[in-house]
Design a protein around this motif. Structure first.
Motif, PDB file in Angstrom:
ATOM      1  N   CYS A 103      39.270  37.757  46.105  1.00 31.35           N
ATOM      2  CA  CYS A 103      38.827  36.847  44.763  1.00 31.35           C
ATOM      3  C   CYS A 103      39.916  36.151  44.537  1.00 31.35           C
ATOM      4  N   ASP A 104      39.676  35.121  43.457  1.00 36.38           N
ATOM      5  CA  ASP A 104      40.767  34.322  42.980  1.00 36.38           C
ATOM      6  C   ASP A 104      41.440  35.378  41.941  1.00 36.38           C
ATOM      7  N   LEU A 105      42.791  34.646  41.647  1.00 37.65           N
ATOM      8  CA  LEU A 105      43.479  35.651  40.443  1.00 37.65           C
ATOM      9  C   LEU A 105      42.584  35.553  39.169  1.00 37.65           C
ATOM     10  N   GLU A 137      39.507  35.812  38.852  1.00 34.47           N
ATOM     11  CA  GLU A 137      38.444  36.552  38.794  1.00 34.47           C
ATOM     12  C   GLU A 137      38.633  37.920  39.034  1.00 34.47           C
ATOM     13  N   GLU A 138      39.934  38.457  39.142  1.00 33.32           N
ATOM     14  CA  GLU A 138      40.552  39.874  39.293  1.00 33.32           C
ATOM     15  C   GLU A 138      39.668  40.854  38.212  1.00 33.32           C
ATOM     16  N   ARG A 184      37.564  44.039  39.432  1.00 34.49           N
ATOM     17  CA  ARG A 184      38.235  45.398  39.215  1.00 34.49           C
ATOM     18  C   ARG A 184      36.926  46.079  38.496  1.00 34.49           C
ATOM     19  N   ARG A 201      46.068  46.790  40.902  1.00 36.60           N
ATOM     20  CA  ARG A 201      45.843  45.661  42.146  1.00 36.60           C
ATOM     21  C   ARG A 201      45.887  46.538  43.446  1.00 36.60           C
ATOM     22  N   GLU A 242      43.656  47.032  46.410  1.00 34.90           N
ATOM     23  CA  GLU A 242      43.906  46.652  47.961  1.00 34.90           C
ATOM     24  C   GLU A 242      43.493  47.871  49.018  1.00 34.90           C
ATOM     25  N   VAL A 262      43.530  39.902  46.111  1.00 32.36           N
ATOM     26  CA  VAL A 262      43.366  39.023  45.170  1.00 32.36           C
ATOM     27  C   VAL A 262      44.059  37.886  45.755  1.00 32.36           C
ATOM     28  N   CYS A 263      43.847  36.483  45.595  1.00 35.82           N
ATOM     29  CA  CYS A 263      44.709  35.370  45.941  1.00 35.82           C
ATOM     30  C   CYS A 263      45.328  34.984  44.680  1.00 35.82           C
ATOM     31  N   ASP A 290      44.070  30.725  44.064  1.00 30.22           N
ATOM     32  CA  ASP A 290      42.918  31.060  44.956  1.00 30.22           C
ATOM     33  C   ASP A 290      43.191  30.647  46.621  1.00 30.22           C
ATOM     34  N   PRO A 327      46.409  38.113  51.459  1.00 31.07           N
ATOM     35  CA  PRO A 327      44.980  38.645  51.225  1.00 31.07           C
ATOM     36  C   PRO A 327      43.969  38.239  52.278  1.00 31.07           C
TER      37      PRO A 327
END
Length: 190
Positions: free
Chosen positions: A70-72, A74-75, A79, A93, A97, A103-104, A107, A182
């Protein structure tokens, strides 16, 4: 259900088609046959769909091995959905993982552009015949004077299907010793 999901043992949940193309391109470069391995990369149609995707594929659904990207921004969605799916509580985070969800920073396009460097990305844009369009964007008042990497991110996100088209091209240009964490992480997890 997709044609391969019936026989899948693992699913990689990504926000969109460009992310799917990038993951599949890296798998090819790493000489992995995801289909033969029973791994399906599924674009879920945006981060808001993660909860339903986890219900479908997670422990209360098909109970497949999961990974995701996901993009930062959208973390938080990811979660909360992981926690609601019973995959942990108060997840950090690092915890995400460990579950296979990465998480990117910004993005995936940002990750790829930073690793490749703007000059290399511009070469790819030129090889695709899009350098003129990119130069036009650079001349626009709102983009003039900004860093080239910011302009490239905007360029990738504009124009019908450009993000999707460039996803695999950027991955194909990567030095395999310098793959964004990621992207490498989700493949290593499945």
């Amino acid at each position: 259900m997709g044609p391969h999901l019936v026989s899948a043992r693992a699913v990689v949940l990504v926000e969109g088609i460009s992310d799917q193309r990038a993951v599949e391109a890296l798998a090819r470069r790493r000489e992995r046959d995801l289909e033969a391995e029973g791994v399906e990369v599924v674009p879920i149609g945006g981060a808001q769909a993660i909860r339903g995707s986890l219900e479908r594929f997670g422990p209360h659904g098909l109970d497949l091995r999961l990974a995701g990207l996901c993009d930062l921004g959208e973390e938080g969605h990811f979660r909360r959905a992981l926690e609601r799916a019973g995959l942990g509580s108060r997840l950090t985070r690092d915890d995400m993982e460990d579950l296979g969800f990465f998480v990117c920073v910004a993005d995936l396009e940002d990750e790829l552009i930073r690793v490749l460097g703007p000059p290399r990305v511009e070469e790819i844009v030129e090889s695709e015949g899009d350098l003129g369009s990119f130069r036009t964007l650079q001349k626009q008042p709102e983009w003039r004077g900004r860093e080239t990497y910011e302009q490239l991110r905007r360029f990738m996100g504009s124009g019908g299907g450009r993000k999707i088209r460039y996803a695999s091209l950027l991955v194909d240009a990567l030095d395999l010793a310098r793959v964004p964490r990621p992207l490498d992480g989700i493949l290593a997890h499945v």
